[in-house]
Design a protein around this motif. Structure first.
Motif, PDB file in Angstrom:
ATOM      1  N   ASP A 157       8.342  14.336  36.780  1.00 55.14           N
ATOM      2  CA  ASP A 157       6.988  14.787  36.496  1.00 55.14           C
ATOM      3  C   ASP A 157       6.313  13.846  35.506  1.00 55.14           C
ATOM      4  OD1 ASP A 157       4.624  16.078  36.035  1.00 55.14           O
ATOM      5  OD2 ASP A 157       5.503  18.063  35.814  1.00 55.14           O
ATOM      6  N   ASN A 159       3.453  13.816  34.364  1.00 53.16           N
ATOM      7  CA  ASN A 159       2.518  14.395  33.397  1.00 53.16           C
ATOM      8  C   ASN A 159       3.185  15.294  32.358  1.00 53.16           C
ATOM      9  OD1 ASN A 159       0.499  13.110  34.789  1.00 53.16           O
ATOM     10  ND2 ASN A 159       0.035  14.891  36.074  1.00 53.16           N
ATOM     11  N   GLN A 250       1.000  19.285  25.327  1.00 51.88           N
ATOM     12  CA  GLN A 250       0.882  19.717  23.937  1.00 51.88           C
ATOM     13  C   GLN A 250      -0.364  19.193  23.229  1.00 51.88           C
ATOM     14  OE1 GLN A 250       2.964  22.012  22.270  1.00 51.88           O
ATOM     15  NE2 GLN A 250       3.273  22.367  24.445  1.00 51.88           N
TER      16      GLN A 250
ATOM     17  N   ASN B 184       1.511  25.801  32.630  1.00 56.09           N
ATOM     18  CA  ASN B 184       0.506  25.251  31.717  1.00 56.09           C
ATOM     19  C   ASN B 184      -0.820  25.962  31.933  1.00 56.09           C
ATOM     20  OD1 ASN B 184      -0.557  23.581  29.758  1.00 56.09           O
ATOM     21  ND2 ASN B 184      -0.865  21.846  31.137  1.00 56.09           N
ATOM     22  N   THR B 241       3.719  21.533  34.635  1.00 56.97           N
ATOM     23  CA  THR B 241       2.373  21.024  34.363  1.00 56.97           C
ATOM     24  C   THR B 241       1.312  21.722  35.215  1.00 56.97           C
ATOM     25  OG1 THR B 241       2.909  19.224  35.850  1.00 56.97           O
ATOM     26  CG2 THR B 241       3.013  18.763  33.504  1.00 56.97           C
ATOM     27  N   THR B 243      -1.578  23.836  35.930  1.00 56.87           N
ATOM     28  CA  THR B 243      -2.628  24.467  35.122  1.00 56.87           C
ATOM     29  C   THR B 243      -3.231  25.675  35.838  1.00 56.87           C
ATOM     30  OG1 THR B 243      -4.170  22.892  36.066  1.00 56.87           O
ATOM     31  CG2 THR B 243      -3.275  22.377  33.904  1.00 56.87           C
ATOM     32  N   SER B 385       3.642  26.572  26.903  1.00 58.53           N
ATOM     33  CA  SER B 385       3.954  25.411  27.741  1.00 58.53           C
ATOM     34  C   SER B 385       5.003  24.534  27.068  1.00 58.53           C
ATOM     35  CB  SER B 385       2.689  24.613  28.047  1.00 58.53           C
ATOM     36  OG  SER B 385       2.156  24.065  26.866  1.00 58.53           O
TER      37      SER B 385
END
Lengths: 302, 414
Positions: A157, A159, A250, B184, B241, B243, B385
């Motif tokens: 991943d 990202n 973050q 996320n 990740t 969203t 997250s």
């Protein structure tokens, strides 16, 4: 110029000036309507506690005092500067390399120029969505490709961590925008007289020497223009980090404009957002002035 | 165009206006998420009433801004169907009409969704009336359960059962996963993760939203439960990740065994994925018990409107059996408990579980909900997250940090 002005009969001058003013009136109107008025309104807003819903209240410079201790904003600004340095170097280096590659006419050069410029006309939001999809670990392309090439065993991943996420987005920006800088620099390169290079070649100068002592000094102006555009554009970065990373991982990729957006439209603090915008505008002004000054001092010393 | 046609047109338009002069017209805005049921409800109302409702659907992400601008310019709509979570923020800003008397004059007032009313109340007055409802529930894929040797008709009722079932489904193959959540997405996780904590006896706020209480034993356990499933790869890598893009889509692929979702998914799955066999059950607590996030819309009225009578007429229609049935058929759960079963009578039985979850559902109360919870960069999402994809050692410090960040936002807003 001075001599010329003395010849003009003095009584005709006022009329000419009025006509001149008339010519630039549309431009002035545009600047007033879309820059001066919003700017004054933003400054006015920044002096209020101005919630998105509810009543506004005059608080003088209260927002600016809050801002001074707002770690979130200063962190975002720090990240933005880091990104600006990375993106600007990438954009100018790749843009210049591409410009050198397509500068002179030769077979197929128009195809290359078009291909390099094409990503520029893609909207930033569309390009970001495309990149978000490509870099999705489950449904995208990059992770399976990396696995196919044996670079990674498990799905990767891109990202999930700061370093790969940051460079992936920066790479997208360079891919998307370097064609624009290529065009600016190409016009500069084409204006360099060919006989300078010819003379230098006869004197035995290498390609690198000619680039360093002829090309670079002569494309100083387009280079400065490209620099200012790249710095200003990068300092105002928002879409790509919002769409691809949502400021993550973050909150490490929250840019200054992103922070202003959050304050204004997530926290509904329009007045505070306006104060942040004024500060960012001031910083951009200073940055641009410094760059212009550097360019001028270079010319004086020539 | 000739003058004759022009004047003819004007005359017709004038005639149309005068013919309605006796009836009042109320302007109503609704978020784009409501675009299935809202137009149908408004059409049905307009057909059977003198009073006219003029509906405008606004993109969900622009609703608050658009309303604020209209309100500042004096052109706010008479009423607004608002994501219930924003009611405290709107009410506290002094832009809304006090609906306490209207609400209490309804004979079925005590049957209206208590969760909606709890966030619709500010300083003892009712500003938001329950309008549409969406409850969080747990979905499981019956086909995958069967293939994995599990009873396809029995959904998990504790965290241990979720884990055991997810493990069996995961064992089916490389691209089949046991569990999915959007890692996320603050909005997704307040909707589907907090009920796990509520059902176990914990909460993320106390003192009417004035104190953040992330660091509780229930929260730590719930995080450890998710961490375990992430670590053992029951959850696909993309969850980290996500969203919210795949919040619904992941389960719809048919490669996910269990996922927490909302009642909206029942209609969406039935309509778009008729071949996917799934069950609906409650979100469980650690060792049993159930809970749900009661979501949906509250109906609010702009301050100073002179059309309260007409607005009440519309609300009464929406609360009638006809109105509630219309809502239920088009993707919203009923908000009137006493006739919920009747309204859902002809529908997929799985809606009954969702409606029951709704009736027991909760909604967190905060005037700064957007900053704390929904914002991708707010403390709730930042904390989750990070910690859900970390290890056990990170739980306590992360939750303490999250509490501090939440508390400072809450305090700054007071």
């Amino acid at each position: 110029m001075t001599a010329n002005r003395d010849i003009v009969p003095s009584r005709r001058r006022p009329r000419r000036q009025w006509i001149g003013l008339l010519y630039i009136a549309p431009a002035i109107a545009l600047v007033v309507a879309f820059f001066a008025v919003p700017l004054v309104m933003t400054a006015w807003m920044s002096l209020h506690n101005w919630p998105l819903i509810g009543r506004r209240r005059w608080i003088g410079f209260g927002n600016y005092l809050t801002l001074w201790n707002d770690h979130g904003f200063w962190n975002a600004l720090q990240f933005t500067v880091f990104y600006t340095i990375a993106a600007t170097i990438g954009l100018l280096a790749v843009g210049l390399a591409l410009a050198l590659f397509v500068e002179r006419p030769r077979p197929g050069v128009n195809l290359y120029r078009t291909a390099f410029f094409l990503p520029v006309v893609v909207g930033f939001a569309s390009a970001s969505l495309l990149w978000a999809w490509l870099s999705n670990v489950d449904s995208g392309l990059f992770s399976p490709l990396a696995q196919l090439l044996g670079l990674t065993a498990a799905p990767y991943d891109l990202n999930a961590d700061f370093t790969p996420a940051f460079w992936s987005v920066t790479l997208m920006v360079v891919w998307k925008m370097s064609g624009f800088y290529m065009v600016i620099l190409m016009s500069g390169l084409q204006a360099v007289p060919a006989d300078y290079h010819e003379a230098a070649r006869i004197d035995g100068a290498t390609w690198l020497q000619r680039f360093r002592y002829i090309t670079l000094p002569l494309i100083r102006r387009p280079l400065a223009l490209a620099l200012i555009l790249a710095v200003t554009g990068s300092m105002l970065a928002f879409d790509q980090f919002y769409i691809i990373l949502a400021g993550g991982p973050q909150n490490q990729t929250v840019t200054a404009v992103y922070w202003i957006f959050n304050q204004s439209f997530v926290s509904f603090r329009l007045g505070y957002g306006a104060a942040l915008s004024m500060v960012l505008l001031g910083i951009l002004l200073i940055l641009s002035l410094v760059q212009l000054r550097l360019l001028r001092s270079g010319e004086d010393g020539r | 165009m000739s003058y004759a046609t022009l004047f003819g047109g004007l005359f017709l338009a004038a005639a149309a206006v005068t013919s309605q002069a006796g009836a009042e017209t109320i302007s109503l805005w609704a978020r784009s998420d409501d675009s299935t049921f809202m137009p149908k409800l408004v059409d049905a109302f307009n057909k059977s009433h003198e009073t006219r409702v003029e509906l405008q659907i606004v993109p969900v992400n622009e609703l608050v801004q658009k309303y604020a601008i209209a309100s500042a310019g004096g052109s706010a709509p008479d009423a607004l169907s608002l994501d219930l979570i924003y009611t405290p923020a709107f009410a506290s800003s002094g832009q809304l009409e006090d609906l306490t008397d209207l609400a209490k004059s309804l004979p079925y007032f005590s049957s209206l969704s208590p969760a909606h009313l709890s966030v619709g109340t500010f300083e003892g007055k009712i500003y938001g009336m329950p309008f549409s409802a969406d409850a969080s529930v747990l979905l499981w894929n019956k086909d995958l359960f069967k293939k994995a040797g599990l009873d396809p008709e029995k959904g998990p009722t504790t965290w241990a059962e979720i884990r055991a079932d997810a493990e069996k489904v995961r064992a089916l193959g490389a691209d089949t996963y046991g569990y999915y959540f959007s890692g996320n997405c603050g909005g997704c996780n307040i909707f589907t993760f907090t009920p796990l904590i509520w059902a176990s006896g914990g909460d993320i706020f106390s003192d009417g939203g004035k104190k953040a209480t992330l660091d509780t034993p229930q929260m730590r356990d719930a995080i450890a439960f998710y961490q375990g499933m992430v670590k053992d790869r029951f959850v696909p890598a993309g969850a980290r990740t996500d969203t919210g893009t795949n919040f619904f889509a992941a389960f719809a692929t048919g490669k996910i065994g269990i996922t927490p979702s909302g009642s909206f998914a029942i209609g969406a799955l039935n309509g778009q994925y008729p071949n996917l066999h799934y069950g609906v059950t409650y979100l469980p607590g650690k060792t049993g018990g159930t809970s749900s996030f009661a979501g949906g819309d509250n109906f609010v009225v702009s301050k100073g409107t002179k059309k309260l009578g007409a607005i009440k007429e519309f609300l009464e229609y929406a609360y009638s059996l006809e109105g509630q049935t219309l809502l239920a058929r088009n993707g919203s759960l009923p908000v009137r408990g006493d006739i919920a079963k009747q309204a859902l009578a002809d529908l997929d039985a799985r809606y009954l579980i969702a409606a029951d979850a709704m009736a027991k559902g909760r909604t967190p109360y905060s005037v700064v909900f957007n900053d704390l919870i929904n914002s991708a960069n707010g403390p709730w999402n930042t904390t989750l997250s990070k910690v859900l994809f970390a290890d056990a050692g990170a739980i306590e410090p992360s939750l303490k940090e999250g509490d501090a960040a939440m508390q400072s936002i809450i305090d700054a807003a007071r």
